[in-house]
Design an enzyme around this catalytic site. Sequence first.
Site, short mmCIF file in Angstrom:
data_model
loop_
_atom_site.label_atom_id
_atom_site.label_comp_id
_atom_site.label_asym_id
_atom_site.label_seq_id
_atom_site.Cartn_x
_atom_site.Cartn_y
_atom_site.Cartn_z
N ASP A 34 0.80 -1.22 0.00
CA ASP A 34 0.00 0.00 0.00
C ASP A 34 0.84 1.28 0.00
O ASP A 34 0.51 2.25 -0.66
CB ASP A 34 -0.91 0.04 1.24
CG ASP A 34 -1.99 -1.02 1.16
OD1 ASP A 34 -1.99 -1.79 0.15
OD2 ASP A 34 -2.82 -1.11 2.08
N TYR A 37 1.74 2.58 -3.37
CA TYR A 37 0.64 3.29 -4.03
C TYR A 37 0.54 4.71 -3.47
O TYR A 37 0.47 5.69 -4.22
CB TYR A 37 -0.68 2.53 -3.81
CG TYR A 37 -1.86 3.19 -4.47
CD1 TYR A 37 -2.24 2.84 -5.76
CD2 TYR A 37 -2.60 4.18 -3.81
CE1 TYR A 37 -3.30 3.45 -6.39
CE2 TYR A 37 -3.67 4.81 -4.43
CZ TYR A 37 -4.02 4.44 -5.72
OH TYR A 37 -5.07 5.05 -6.33
N GLU A 113 -26.13 -16.12 -12.65
CA GLU A 113 -25.29 -15.16 -11.91
C GLU A 113 -25.87 -14.93 -10.53
O GLU A 113 -27.05 -15.16 -10.31
CB GLU A 113 -25.33 -13.79 -12.62
CG GLU A 113 -24.61 -13.74 -13.91
CD GLU A 113 -24.89 -12.43 -14.65
OE1 GLU A 113 -25.33 -11.44 -14.01
OE2 GLU A 113 -24.70 -12.43 -15.86
N LYS A 115 -27.41 -12.67 -7.71
CA LYS A 115 -28.17 -11.43 -7.72
C LYS A 115 -27.69 -10.58 -6.56
O LYS A 115 -27.99 -10.87 -5.40
CB LYS A 115 -29.67 -11.71 -7.61
CG LYS A 115 -30.52 -10.47 -7.73
CD LYS A 115 -31.98 -10.85 -7.95
CE LYS A 115 -32.84 -9.65 -8.27
NZ LYS A 115 -32.89 -8.66 -7.21
N ASP A 117 -27.27 -7.75 -3.91
CA ASP A 117 -28.27 -6.91 -3.25
C ASP A 117 -27.66 -5.54 -2.95
O ASP A 117 -27.19 -5.28 -1.84
CB ASP A 117 -28.71 -7.60 -1.96
CG ASP A 117 -30.00 -6.99 -1.43
OD1 ASP A 117 -30.59 -6.17 -2.14
OD2 ASP A 117 -30.40 -7.35 -0.31
N TYR A 222 -22.77 -6.21 -14.80
CA TYR A 222 -23.36 -7.44 -15.36
C TYR A 222 -24.26 -7.22 -16.57
O TYR A 222 -24.92 -8.14 -17.01
CB TYR A 222 -24.13 -8.18 -14.27
CG TYR A 222 -25.10 -7.30 -13.51
CD1 TYR A 222 -26.19 -6.73 -14.14
CD2 TYR A 222 -24.91 -7.06 -12.15
CE1 TYR A 222 -27.07 -5.91 -13.46
CE2 TYR A 222 -25.79 -6.24 -11.46
CZ TYR A 222 -26.86 -5.68 -12.11
OH TYR A 222 -27.72 -4.87 -11.44
N LYS A 310 -35.64 -15.77 -6.47
CA LYS A 310 -35.49 -15.09 -5.18
C LYS A 310 -35.33 -16.11 -4.06
O LYS A 310 -36.13 -17.03 -3.95
CB LYS A 310 -36.75 -14.25 -4.91
CG LYS A 310 -36.85 -12.98 -5.72
CD LYS A 310 -35.82 -11.98 -5.25
CE LYS A 310 -36.01 -10.58 -5.70
NZ LYS A 310 -37.12 -9.83 -5.32
N CYS A 404 -50.67 2.54 32.30
CA CYS A 404 -49.50 2.94 31.51
C CYS A 404 -48.22 2.55 32.24
O CYS A 404 -48.05 2.89 33.42
CB CYS A 404 -49.52 4.45 31.27
SG CYS A 404 -47.98 5.06 30.53
N CYS A 407 -46.50 6.17 33.27
CA CYS A 407 -47.08 7.15 34.20
C CYS A 407 -48.17 6.55 35.08
O CYS A 407 -48.65 7.20 36.01
CB CYS A 407 -47.61 8.36 33.44
SG CYS A 407 -49.11 7.99 32.52
N CYS A 422 -52.35 5.39 26.30
CA CYS A 422 -52.28 6.18 27.52
C CYS A 422 -52.81 7.56 27.15
O CYS A 422 -52.32 8.18 26.22
CB CYS A 422 -50.83 6.26 27.99
SG CYS A 422 -50.57 7.56 29.21
N CYS A 427 -47.83 12.38 30.21
CA CYS A 427 -47.09 11.13 30.41
C CYS A 427 -45.64 11.34 29.95
O CYS A 427 -45.40 11.73 28.80
CB CYS A 427 -47.74 10.01 29.62
SG CYS A 427 -46.74 8.53 29.53
S1 IVH Z 1 -29.72 -8.14 -14.90
C1 IVH Z 1 -32.96 -6.17 -17.76
N1 IVH Z 1 -28.05 -9.25 -13.21
O1 IVH Z 1 -31.75 -6.93 -9.78
C2 IVH Z 1 -32.51 -6.64 -16.42
N2 IVH Z 1 -29.64 -7.70 -12.35
O2 IVH Z 1 -34.88 -6.86 -10.67
C3 IVH Z 1 -31.11 -6.30 -16.11
N3 IVH Z 1 -29.42 -7.27 -9.94
O3 IVH Z 1 -32.48 -3.78 -10.98
C4 IVH Z 1 -30.74 -6.75 -14.77
N4 IVH Z 1 -27.71 -8.61 -9.60
O4 IVH Z 1 -30.36 -3.99 -9.67
C5 IVH Z 1 -29.09 -8.39 -13.35
N5 IVH Z 1 -26.47 -10.27 -11.83
C6 IVH Z 1 -27.49 -9.43 -11.99
C7 IVH Z 1 -28.03 -8.70 -10.91
C8 IVH Z 1 -29.12 -7.84 -11.13
C9 IVH Z 1 -28.55 -7.75 -9.04
C10 IVH Z 1 -30.51 -6.31 -9.63
C11 IVH Z 1 -30.54 -5.11 -10.52
C12 IVH Z 1 -31.94 -5.04 -11.10
C13 IVH Z 1 -32.68 -6.04 -10.28
C14 IVH Z 1 -33.64 -6.81 -11.16
#
Ligand code: IVH
Length: 672
Positions: A34, A37, A113, A115, A117, A222, A310, A404, A407, A422, A427
């Site tokens: 580090d 850098y 892939e 998803k 969050d 992605y 999901k 309560c 009080c 209450c 109070c």
């Molecule tokens: S593809 C046309 N790939 O999930 C759709 N979305 O409800 C393009 N998200 O708003 C989305 N990981 O914020 C895609 N590997 C992934 C994702 C991803 C998270 C989120 C994204 C999107 C929501 C879809």
Amino acid sequence: MNKKQAQEKINELRELLNQYSHEYYVLDKPTVPDVEYDEKLQELLKLEDQFPELVTEDSPTQRVGGEPLDAFEKVEHRVPMLSLGNAFNEQDLRDFARRAEEGVDGPISFVCELKIDGLAISLSYENGKFVRGATRGDGTIGEDITQNLKTIHSIPLNLKEPETLEVRGEAFMPHQSFLKLNEEREANEEEPFANPRNAAAGSLRQLDPKIAAKRNLDTFLYAVGEWENSDVTTHSGRLEKLKELGFKTNPEWKKCSTIEEVMEYVEYWTKERPNLNYEIDGIVIKVDDLNQQDELGFTAKSPRWAIAFKFPAEEAMTKLKDIELSVGRTGVVTPTAILDPVRIAGTTVQRASLHNEDLIREQDIRIGDTVVIKKAGDIIPKVVRVVEENRTGEEAEFHMPHDCPTCGSELVRLDGEVALRCMNPNCPAQLMEGLIHFVSRNAMNIDGLGEKVIMQLFQEDLIQTMADLYRLEREELLKLERMGEKSVDNLLKAIEASKENSLERLLFGLGIRFIGAKAAKTLAMEFENMEKLKEATHDELIAIDEIGEKMADAIVQYFEEEKVKDLIDDLQALGLNMEYKGPKKKEQHEQENSVFAAKTVVLTGKMENYTRNEAKSLIESLGGSVTGSVSKKTDILIAGEDAGSKFDKAQKLGITIWDEEQLKEALESVSE
Ligand code: IVH
């Protein structure tokens, strides 16, 4: 060193720093310590300081976060950012695959892939340079958060090839950074974030990029919005190409040719999910072939070529140790479950609201029970059910008290309500909650007066009413635990400053029943000062759009109370502003009728009579919005001297173009 030499050295340093950054933040494989850098960065900073004309937007020194903005500009997504349809089980996935197979010729391959969050982002590059980053917003219009995104090291400011494209992905906060941030926030008596997603979103919505810079955010890209001249034909090919260009892509993606393989991936990650150092809330399955994607197309809301599996909301088992009662601002008494701490969906849960006695009866929740909890919408913890098999017979049934808990006055169940209340206006619990509301962000917004400080002040008997806040003295505050000179001075300053707030903040802060922040604003705008509002009759009140019977009754009743009259007099005598300071109704009217009403305007080129900011705020004061780039949504382009590419683009799109003279006329016609 002359300028030419400096430029050479600067180029060399930038290239090196970009490489180190890429290795560290994108590849997770640092090749230098580090300090190396840091040294190079210092060297570059020094040179840029000596030759400020050589500073460029894409220099690694620009990641520290510049000046705060007044507001985010809006950005139009030329290709809408859609969301995905959901699958909750294997059958939903099979249905998705069948529909896809029916919609195209030939066999289909899928890419699975994780998803992520976090917060969806869009990044635009022109000839390999990062030019703009935006939030998803409503899918069509997002907010320009370029300055904040630049502080994220895994977002390249320069691509390895001079591509022009718009990529999409997720900005997120890794677990470690999230935990560290919340620890710091708690130490500073700030509200911790409920989960990493909120923390990431909160960080990117800050107007001051220095805050985002401190938050250790990361990204995975992605998807592609637009890509000029790309010859890639599959989604997997795109992921590979994005990686080559320098973007951070998630390494866990997998190509699958059958739904069985997809299910294996889903099952694997359902188990492995807790071992990742970031949050995922599902699996995204995409058709790999881009031509097949085109063939399948979109429904109104989402693509037919992708779906999100999901994960079921995470559940956890724990022991319910006790049930505590709390009295809210309006006197409602709420039972809360006190739990053995348990980790769920990224945070530790120790309390869960039980809402009311009826609900406790229905679920037969007893003190000492083992309970299953989950997070509703993954945020608010909730007791799902009791594990009856674990009962020992020692568990105790819970009954709401008659009086309560604070009080001692008798609790009342109002007609048609399940909640017990209450009714004692003095109070202490209600008073304290009322004070917490009074100082809160959308009300008087007094910085440094969090819940804990209010509780302390209240318990030390330094405040009982809202007016007492304005009578606090330096000496007595200094005696409090954990209050140093500096925090006391800051607090007093913040309290003093709040006196100047516009009327609607005070109105909302008073906590009149049914009057939320929006109604408070309407009332303030309509009556303009407290004096007039106090005298308002029921009929005058319901004549206002947005003010209904219940609200009107509550307002009239509120101002009839002797105690309220005294409080308002006190606040006035203490110097609180009682006038509305926002745009007048007349100005609103002016705005609605101006040429700029609801118009999207872009400014370009140099003007003689106005600075960019002046023109912007004049147009905004007349109800227009000023954005940074020309698109189909632009209504007027105002072009000064030397207008460049924006002018060309506006001409191409057939957008109305004004010169400075026309702008001047339009502005003057209003002020007459
Ligand atoms: S593809 C046309 N790939 O999930 C759709 N979305 O409800 C393009 N998200 O708003 C989305 N990981 O914020 C895609 N590997 C992934 C994702 C991803 C998270 C989120 C994204 C999107 C929501 C879809």
